[in-house]
Structures are given as structure tokens and as C-alpha cells.
Scaffold this active site. Sequence first.
Site, PDB file in Angstrom:
ATOM      1  N   LYS A 177       8.954 -17.152 -10.424  1.00  0.00           N
ATOM      2  CA  LYS A 177       8.138 -16.072 -10.998  1.00  0.00           C
ATOM      3  C   LYS A 177       6.957 -16.669 -11.773  1.00  0.00           C
ATOM      4  CE  LYS A 177       8.391 -12.213 -14.145  1.00  0.00           C
ATOM      5  NZ  LYS A 177       9.121 -11.628 -15.252  1.00  0.00           N
ATOM      6  N   LYS A 228     -13.013  -0.061  16.719  1.00  0.00           N
ATOM      7  CA  LYS A 228     -11.679  -0.697  16.778  1.00  0.00           C
ATOM      8  C   LYS A 228     -11.086  -0.604  18.181  1.00  0.00           C
ATOM      9  CE  LYS A 228     -10.764  -0.182  11.985  1.00  0.00           C
ATOM     10  NZ  LYS A 228     -10.222   0.571  10.898  1.00  0.00           N
ATOM     11  N   LYS A 236     -10.355  -4.301  19.562  1.00  0.00           N
ATOM     12  CA  LYS A 236      -8.942  -4.685  19.649  1.00  0.00           C
ATOM     13  C   LYS A 236      -8.390  -4.498  21.060  1.00  0.00           C
ATOM     14  CE  LYS A 236      -8.039  -3.479  14.799  1.00  0.00           C
ATOM     15  NZ  LYS A 236      -6.990  -3.797  13.838  1.00  0.00           N
ATOM     16  N   ASN A 294       0.845  -1.202   0.000  1.00  0.00           N
ATOM     17  CA  ASN A 294       0.000   0.000   0.000  1.00  0.00           C
ATOM     18  C   ASN A 294       0.873   1.242   0.000  1.00  0.00           C
ATOM     19  OD1 ASN A 294       0.547   0.855   2.875  1.00  0.00           O
ATOM     20  ND2 ASN A 294      -0.274  -1.199   3.213  1.00  0.00           N
ATOM     21  N   PHE A 306      -4.144   3.054  15.189  1.00  0.00           N
ATOM     22  CA  PHE A 306      -4.531   4.100  14.241  1.00  0.00           C
ATOM     23  C   PHE A 306      -5.713   3.591  13.426  1.00  0.00           C
ATOM     24  CE2 PHE A 306      -1.852   7.889  13.773  1.00  0.00           C
ATOM     25  CZ  PHE A 306      -0.969   7.656  14.806  1.00  0.00           C
ATOM     26  N   PRO A 347      -2.182 -11.999  10.948  1.00  0.00           N
ATOM     27  CA  PRO A 347      -2.477 -11.757  12.372  1.00  0.00           C
ATOM     28  C   PRO A 347      -2.699 -10.264  12.597  1.00  0.00           C
ATOM     29  CG  PRO A 347      -0.140 -12.251  12.028  1.00  0.00           C
ATOM     30  CD  PRO A 347      -0.821 -12.475  10.720  1.00  0.00           C
ATOM     31  N   ASP A 348      -3.571  -9.924  13.547  1.00  0.00           N
ATOM     32  CA  ASP A 348      -3.769  -8.510  13.885  1.00  0.00           C
ATOM     33  C   ASP A 348      -2.744  -8.160  14.968  1.00  0.00           C
ATOM     34  OD1 ASP A 348      -4.655  -6.031  15.002  1.00  0.00           O
ATOM     35  OD2 ASP A 348      -6.570  -6.365  13.968  1.00  0.00           O
ATOM     36  N   ILE A 349      -1.726  -7.429  14.587  1.00  0.00           N
ATOM     37  CA  ILE A 349      -0.581  -7.189  15.474  1.00  0.00           C
ATOM     38  C   ILE A 349      -1.005  -6.453  16.742  1.00  0.00           C
ATOM     39  CG2 ILE A 349       1.704  -6.111  15.635  1.00  0.00           C
ATOM     40  CD1 ILE A 349       1.828  -6.417  12.506  1.00  0.00           C
ATOM     41  N   VAL A 350      -1.678  -5.320  16.531  1.00  0.00           N
ATOM     42  CA  VAL A 350      -2.005  -4.491  17.699  1.00  0.00           C
ATOM     43  C   VAL A 350      -2.981  -5.215  18.627  1.00  0.00           C
ATOM     44  CG1 VAL A 350      -3.931  -3.118  16.720  1.00  0.00           C
ATOM     45  CG2 VAL A 350      -2.360  -2.088  18.368  1.00  0.00           C
TER      46      VAL A 350
HETATM   47  O1  C5P Z   1      -8.422  -2.979  11.425  1.00  0.00           O
HETATM   48  P1  C5P Z   1      -7.590  -1.892  10.865  1.00  0.00           P
HETATM   49  O2  C5P Z   1      -6.544  -2.389   9.910  1.00  0.00           O
HETATM   50  O3  C5P Z   1      -8.327  -0.747  10.279  1.00  0.00           O
HETATM   51  O4  C5P Z   1      -6.858  -1.318  12.163  1.00  0.00           O
HETATM   52  C1  C5P Z   1      -5.882  -0.355  12.085  1.00  0.00           C
HETATM   53  C2  C5P Z   1      -4.958  -0.468  13.276  1.00  0.00           C
HETATM   54  O5  C5P Z   1      -4.625  -1.816  13.516  1.00  0.00           O
HETATM   55  C3  C5P Z   1      -3.658   0.231  13.004  1.00  0.00           C
HETATM   56  O6  C5P Z   1      -3.180   0.687  14.251  1.00  0.00           O
HETATM   57  C4  C5P Z   1      -2.798  -0.875  12.440  1.00  0.00           C
HETATM   58  O7  C5P Z   1      -1.416  -0.615  12.608  1.00  0.00           O
HETATM   59  C5  C5P Z   1      -3.245  -2.058  13.254  1.00  0.00           C
HETATM   60  N1  C5P Z   1      -3.176  -3.344  12.551  1.00  0.00           N
HETATM   61  C6  C5P Z   1      -2.285  -4.298  13.000  1.00  0.00           C
HETATM   62  N2  C5P Z   1      -2.227  -5.512  12.380  1.00  0.00           N
HETATM   63  C7  C5P Z   1      -3.032  -5.813  11.358  1.00  0.00           C
HETATM   64  C8  C5P Z   1      -3.941  -4.852  10.894  1.00  0.00           C
HETATM   65  C9  C5P Z   1      -3.993  -3.620  11.505  1.00  0.00           C
HETATM   66  O8  C5P Z   1      -1.523  -4.016  13.940  1.00  0.00           O
HETATM   67  N3  C5P Z   1      -2.947  -6.990  10.785  1.00  0.00           N
END
Ligand code: C5P
Length: 402
Positions: free
Chosen positions: A289, A339, A343, A210, A325, A307-310
Site C-alpha cells: 500500500k 471508431k 477498429k 469507472n 460501443f 490493449p484495445d480488445i475489440v
Molecule cells: O476507443 P473507445 O474506448 O471509445 O472505444 C469504445 C469501444 O471499444 C467499446 O466497444 C469498448 O468496449 C471497446 N474497447 C476495448 N478495449 C479497449 C478500449 C475500448 O475493447 N482497451
Amino acid sequence: MQILQDKNIVLGITGGIAAYKTPELVRRLKDHGANVRVVMTEGAKAFITPLTLQAVSANAVSDSLLDPQAELAMGHIELAKWADLLLIAPTTADVIAKLAAGLANDLLSTLCLATAAPIVVCPAMNQQMWHAKATQANINTIAARDITLWGPAEGEQACGDIGKGRMLEVDDIVSKTCEFFSVKSLANQHWVITAGPTREAIDPVRYISNHSSGKMGYAIAQAALNAGAKVTLISGPVGITAPSACQLINVESAVQMHQQAMKMAESATVFIACAAVADYRVENIAEQKIKKQAGQDSMKINLVKNPDIVADVAQLANKPFTVGFAAETQDVEQYALGKLRNKNLDMIAANDVSKAGQGFNSSDNAITVFTADDKHDIALASKHEVAKQLVAFIEAKAELKS
Ligand code: C5P
């Protein structure tokens, strides 16, 4: 209040080619509120004129120890007492040798002995001169006398050599000066920040990513450093330089970022997820490739959730104060608060990325910050200014919570 408001800086300029950068340095220090008085050596005047520095500093430039007019009022002692910081940039090998020897045979070297203010030198010289045993011995001597060294940097030199000896860039000197004067309210804190985009490989040459520039996360890292925190920046691939004082961990994919974040968050007091993490990654990354196939007008790539890091950091038993964010294009508040809850965050910074000139890839931003019981607007400004205000807000809220 500006960070250098009412700070008196004597800028000593010595005779190196990097002296041509000093008018910009003076302007930038003044932009942050500093009062700047310039002292030049004879050598410096061969590279840049006193008139230029007088114009940008709005103060008379001093260049002589034996100036009868200035010394009527004991000019050199007055200047030595006026200074909150004596910053010498660029500093030649010759001046470093003078400081090591304790000479006082011109105005600048005399000031160095006469002032009680901290002294900082920013060396600038040919790489061979920097590595010379005499220079290194002199550097050790002045460092042992509490003279601080900023730089030198490595890179291409005016003489064509490549190596260590370049004066730090003006930006770096200014941020170090701000850091020097800032109240170190975050001392003993460890802030971990994710920044930039992730890259999700499709095959060895292609990826999904992105437009995140990393600027907001990097500005937060700088602001937290300025306030005295130890900062770990976990960054996806970006085209900007990280603050030199932070611990930088470069990653590419969301899985790599997750792995590093979970490890670093264990010792974090604050965790800020500023990265634009890809929600999905390619299920099976092709080893070779991928070739286009004759007669095949479309292709499918299967994606699986990252995985959702935060959110994972926010589940840790010893969870740091966790900030996310939310970049939204509509119903910003509603999505951001969703969120925050889903989260398990302590705070979320929401920005409307549909507005031109702010957010993604821009140098400016405007955010609204939410906690479970508070809402705080940070108006459109440079990402550095927004970062400073955000760091102050996090600091206040994290303190209340602990
Ligand atoms: O769910 P969304 O992507 O909109 O959430 C945004 C927040 O979650 C940001 O703080 C982003 O850095 C964090 N995020 C994350 N891991 C992911 C997706 C989003 O830490 N896989």
C-alpha cells in the site's frame, strides 16, 4: 409484437410459502402479452387467496376438479387443451410425488395428465426435503417423462435453513418463460460479450475504474440467450447478477479481459464489446500500500496504454461479426464512424452519455447503430428492450455478411 403475445399459460400454484410471489409472476407474464389462467391446490389457498389471483390474471381461478359449473363444459379438459404451457410455481415435494406417481386426484394433477402442453415445475421446499432420496427419485422420474425443471435456487429459506430449495425468483421464471417461447433464431451461434468496467490496480487496495454498471452488456447477453445463442459474458466487477444460462467469466483488469476475449473470440460468431475498458493501466503496480509522504503535496502515477480488445478481435483471421460501443458526449456520429473504421468493426452502437437518464449507470438507453452503409436508431427504452432490438439488428446484418 410481445414475446408472449397470444401464449396461453396455465399457472398451477401449490401450497408453499413462495406462493405469495405468484401475483407478481402473473402480472409480469401478462406484461409480456401472455394470457394466464390460474389453477390452485387446496394448500395454495392457505397462502394466497383466489380473489387476488383472479384480480391480477383477469380470469376466474380454478381450484376444483368436481366443480359442477365448470365441469358442465368439461372444464378440466378445456383448460388442458387451452394451455400452451403448464407452469407450476411453486411446486411442493408433495405435488412432485403426485406427478411421479401419475395421480389425478385434484384439478392440477389431473391437468398434468390431460394436457399435451409442455409442463414445467419450479420446486420450492426446505433444503432437507429437496435432498431427500424420495424427492430426488421423484424428480428423476418426472424429468425422464419430459417434465422440465426450473430451479430450485440456493439461499436462505423461509424456515431459516440455508441451502437448495428456494423457488427461482420471479424475474428468472419470467425470462425462462420468454426464452421457452422465443424463436430460437440464434441456435448454434456463439456470442461473446464484454461488459462492465475494468479495474486497474494502483496498489493492493486502490484502483482506477469507472461508473459502468454492466447493465447494457448483461441485457444483451439475456437477449441473445433468449434468441437461442450460446453466450459467453466476460465481465468486469459489477453489482448485478448474470443470466444463469450464460457462461460467465469474471475478470478485473483490461489485460485479463483482453486475454479471455482473444481466447473466446476464436469460436465466436458475434463479438460485442460493451465493456467500459480503461484506456490506460498503471505501469508499476506497487506491491505494498502506497503511504502518503510528509511534505509531499502531489504524486505522479505513470500510466501505459491498455490493449484495445475489440480492435484486436477485429484483426483475427477468423474474425467474428464484431460490434463496438461508442459512449460520446459530443459529435456522436462522427466519433462513432471514426471508431468503426479505425477498429475495423462491422457495427458500432453509439450513445450520447451527456443526456440525462440514458447510458452510463442508467436502466434506460437510446442508441444509434452504424454499419459501413447503414444507420439505425433504437429509441429510448429499458436496456432490456434496447438489447432485444440490437440483437435483432445484429442478427440481420451478420446474416447478410455471411
Ligand atoms: O476507443 P473507445 O474506448 O471509445 O472505444 C469504445 C469501444 O471499444 C467499446 O466497444 C469498448 O468496449 C471497446 N474497447 C476495448 N478495449 C479497449 C478500449 C475500448 O475493447 N482497451
